[in-house]
Scaffold this motif. Structure first.
Motif, PDB file in Angstrom:
ATOM      1  N   GLU A 120      40.604  32.840  43.169  1.00 23.72           N
ATOM      2  CA  GLU A 120      39.677  32.809  42.042  1.00 23.72           C
ATOM      3  C   GLU A 120      40.392  33.051  40.713  1.00 23.72           C
ATOM      4  O   GLU A 120      40.000  32.521  39.674  1.00 23.72           O
ATOM      5  CB  GLU A 120      38.601  33.881  42.223  1.00 23.72           C
ATOM      6  CG  GLU A 120      37.668  33.587  43.379  1.00 23.72           C
ATOM      7  CD  GLU A 120      37.119  34.856  44.001  1.00 23.72           C
ATOM      8  OE1 GLU A 120      36.815  35.795  43.258  1.00 23.72           O
ATOM      9  OE2 GLU A 120      37.016  34.921  45.236  1.00 23.72           O
ATOM     10  N   VAL A 121      41.432  33.889  40.769  1.00 26.65           N
ATOM     11  CA  VAL A 121      42.113  34.329  39.566  1.00 26.65           C
ATOM     12  C   VAL A 121      42.663  33.159  38.738  1.00 26.65           C
ATOM     13  O   VAL A 121      42.622  33.179  37.514  1.00 26.65           O
ATOM     14  CB  VAL A 121      43.220  35.314  39.995  1.00 26.65           C
ATOM     15  CG1 VAL A 121      44.338  35.358  38.998  1.00 26.65           C
ATOM     16  CG2 VAL A 121      42.629  36.688  40.199  1.00 26.65           C
ATOM     17  N   ILE A 122      43.145  32.118  39.428  1.00 24.73           N
ATOM     18  CA  ILE A 122      43.743  30.982  38.731  1.00 24.73           C
ATOM     19  C   ILE A 122      42.754  30.356  37.754  1.00 24.73           C
ATOM     20  O   ILE A 122      43.051  30.171  36.575  1.00 24.73           O
ATOM     21  CB  ILE A 122      44.219  29.926  39.751  1.00 24.73           C
ATOM     22  CG1 ILE A 122      45.245  30.541  40.685  1.00 24.73           C
ATOM     23  CG2 ILE A 122      44.769  28.700  39.061  1.00 24.73           C
ATOM     24  CD1 ILE A 122      45.475  29.735  41.943  1.00 24.73           C
ATOM     25  N   SER A 123      41.545  30.049  38.249  1.00 26.18           N
ATOM     26  CA  SER A 123      40.612  29.379  37.349  1.00 26.18           C
ATOM     27  C   SER A 123      39.861  30.364  36.458  1.00 26.18           C
ATOM     28  O   SER A 123      39.385  29.981  35.389  1.00 26.18           O
ATOM     29  CB  SER A 123      39.637  28.488  38.113  1.00 26.18           C
ATOM     30  OG  SER A 123      39.503  28.881  39.429  1.00 26.18           O
ATOM     31  N   LEU A 124      39.770  31.630  36.877  1.00 31.26           N
ATOM     32  CA  LEU A 124      39.153  32.618  35.987  1.00 31.26           C
ATOM     33  C   LEU A 124      39.959  32.770  34.704  1.00 31.26           C
ATOM     34  O   LEU A 124      39.409  32.948  33.620  1.00 31.26           O
ATOM     35  CB  LEU A 124      39.067  33.979  36.687  1.00 31.26           C
ATOM     36  CG  LEU A 124      37.844  34.239  37.550  1.00 31.26           C
ATOM     37  CD1 LEU A 124      37.960  35.600  38.204  1.00 31.26           C
ATOM     38  CD2 LEU A 124      36.561  34.141  36.742  1.00 31.26           C
TER      39      LEU A 124
END
Lengths: 275, 286
Positions: A120-124
């Motif tokens: 999730e962190v990548i697109s967050l």
């Protein structure tokens, strides 16, 4: 003590001492002058408060530990309040009300618990960049609000509350919302405290997302600031200060643990939410 | 009118949560999958590449080496935490003088964050003044440089993860032990069963469903290990602790090869899902 219990007690004692060793050694040497740490000794022979003074005034690398603790405190309050406001009504709807699509939606929510946070962190990061929030406390707070664990614990609790009080209230003409707000929420107080305490822990200790979204010392949270201190190549010279920073910033959670151990342990049981 | 309100009520309660969930959990997951099919740099997409990111990863020795390292880590960590947590749970299950203090010792690491735990262990493993080497020297055993040695660094990281998470696993196992009826043990003792026999013939078989949960949870944790590696070794020495999450971090947040990073994230997710499913299938049948 029963004679059979003596070996069990001794094994536990040895293991428990091993388990407190890392923190014990950290705490002991956080009170040592930096010259002490290169000597061969298990316990420092000189003691000082100076490392803690450094933690409060100048921990090194431009990091302000009081600022990081303030950031973490603000984030923690915002997340605990936000999580409870979102999770309580949703868990009630999942656990207590009938509506088309309920089980499917709950399944979808639950499945994401298995997903690695790093996906999730990548697109967050992208999302926060678009909103101009990179390196702010808002960016740390927002993604932590939809806590699935809280939904899970509260839903189980709502499911096992007895029907009688709800039915009695309906006979007296209570609306759906009144049943929820005046009967169910007060009855769920133990589960709500559990979710609140676990959310506070999660919020203070969360590492991955704050690490990625903050980059200036002024907006770092506690674990990020402490790890940033220890990433210095000259860290060994300042290691007693780093140890002091590590212990000092853990104190709020250690105190929370000492008073709230019951809630934390109950919240982690697979039957959390069932009394 | 009131009927309409009654029908809308559940959605009013669940709506705000689902909206926030969709933005901060649902959308990022779907979008990460989308990104993984693109050549995606620091300024955004440079075009659709299909499975190109995956193909280039599968052709990259560094990817395979970090997949191998992650697998090695799981093979060290999962058996270790299974054994230690079952032993601790059995020891902590029945009351003893000071049991509260013992439990506190194992549960306290649950409130210590990964940065602090890593700093504490870095200090323990410090080659000169660290407690572990000092004790080894006292015992006239050879000391090690631990985190600087490819053979030891991954084990050291597994030990931090074990220290931090064993309490959680013990809590789960204790709940399982409480569900084993006491009369089973009483009956066995009447038949002359020893505590060791009780453990192998009563406790272990009846605890198996909970142990399965512990195994799946620790496997998921093993494939996501990150903070300890970043703080203790940065993937070194000589890449010996470069796990998949570390590679993802390097590619995504240092090299800004975001498409590749997303593909690694998707691969980690698929591995975790597949392993969890296999374990549940395999052990349920027995």
């Amino acid at each position: 003590m029963n004679r059979n219990n003596v070996p069990r007690w001794l094994i536990l004692l040895v293991l428990a001492l091993l388990w407190i060793l890392p923190m014990a050694s950290l705490i002991l040497f956080s009170f040592a002058p930096s010259s002490e740490i290169l000597k061969d000794q298990l316990v420092p022979s000189n003691w000082t408060w100076s490392n803690y003074w450094r933690v409060l005034t100048d921990a090194g690398r431009g990091v302000s530990i009081p600022q990081a603790m303030l950031n973490s405190a603000v984030i923690m309050v915002a997340q605990v309040v936000g999580i409870l406001l979102l999770d309580i009504p949703a868990a009630y709807a999942f656990g207590r009300l009938r509506w088309p699509g309920r089980d499917f939606v709950f399944f979808l929510v639950l499945v994401t618990m298995m997903m690695p946070g790093i996906l999730e962190v990548i697109s967050l990061y992208d999302l926060m960049a678009n909103w101009g929030l990179v390196d702010t406390v808002y960016a740390v707070i927002l993604p932590g609000l939809p806590r699935v664990v809280g939904i899970f614990i509260l839903r189980q609790f709502f499911q096992q509350l007895p029907r009688e009080m709800e039915e009695a209230a309906r006979m007296d003409g209570a609306t759906d919302f009144q049943v929820f707000r005046l009967i169910m929420v007060p009855l769920a107080a133990p589960a709500i405290i559990t979710v609140g305490v676990l959310s506070a822990l999660y919020s203070w200790n969360n590492f991955l997302w704050p690490l990625i979204i903050t980059n200036s010392p002024a907006s770092m949270t506690v674990p990020v600031a402490v790890s940033y201190l220890s990433a210095d190549t000259a860290a060994i010279i300042n290691y007693t200060v780093i140890l002091a920073a590590a212990f000092f910033t853990s104190l709020p959670m250690i105190i929370l643990f000492l008073f709230g151990q019951r809630w934390i342990v109950n919240g982690m049981r697979p039957t959390a939410g069932i009394k | 009118m009131s009927q309409l309100r009654a029908r809308l009520f559940p959605y009013l309660l669940v709506g705000p949560y689902l909206a926030v969930f969709a933005v901060f959990i649902g959308y990022p997951i779907v979008r990460a999958i989308y990104i993984s099919f693109h050549d995606w740099g620091i300024f955004g997409p440079n075009g659709f590449v299909g499975l190109g990111n995956y193909a280039s990863l599968f052709a990259d020795a560094r990817f395979w080496s970090s997949l191998l390292t992650t697998t090695q880590f799981a093979l060290i960590f999962v058996p270790m935490i299974m054994v230690v947590s079952v032993v601790l749970a059995v020891l902590l299950h029945r009351t003893l003088p000071g049991i509260g203090l013992f439990r506190t010792a194992f549960f306290l690491p649950l409130v210590v964050n990964v940065a602090v735990a890593s700093i504490a262990f870095k200090w323990l493993f410090e080659p000169q003044a660290g407690t572990i080497n000092q004790v080894l020297r006292l015992l006239r055993l050879p000391d090690q440089t631990w985190l600087a040695e490819p053979g030891w660094a991954l084990i050291a990281i597994a030990l931090i993860a074990l220290w931090g998470s064993v309490g959680f696993m013990v809590i789960i196992l204790l709940a399982g032990l409480e569900n084993i009826p006491d009369d089973l043990y009483e009956a066995a003792e009447l038949d002359g069963s020893t505590p060791i026999q009780n453990f192998f013939f009563i406790t272990l078989p009846l605890l198996k469903p909970i142990m399965l949960i512990v195994m799946v949870l620790s496997l998921i944790q093993a494939f996501q290990v990150f903070g300890e590696v970043l703080i203790m070794t940065q993937g070194g020495p000589f890449g010996s602790t470069e796990v998949l999450t570390m590679l993802l971090y390097e590619e995504g947040f240092r090299n800004f090869a975001i498409g590749r990073a997303a593909a690694i994230g998707v691969i980690i997710t698929i591995i975790i899902a597949a392993l969890s499913l296999v374990q549940f299938r395999f052990f349920r049948q027995r």
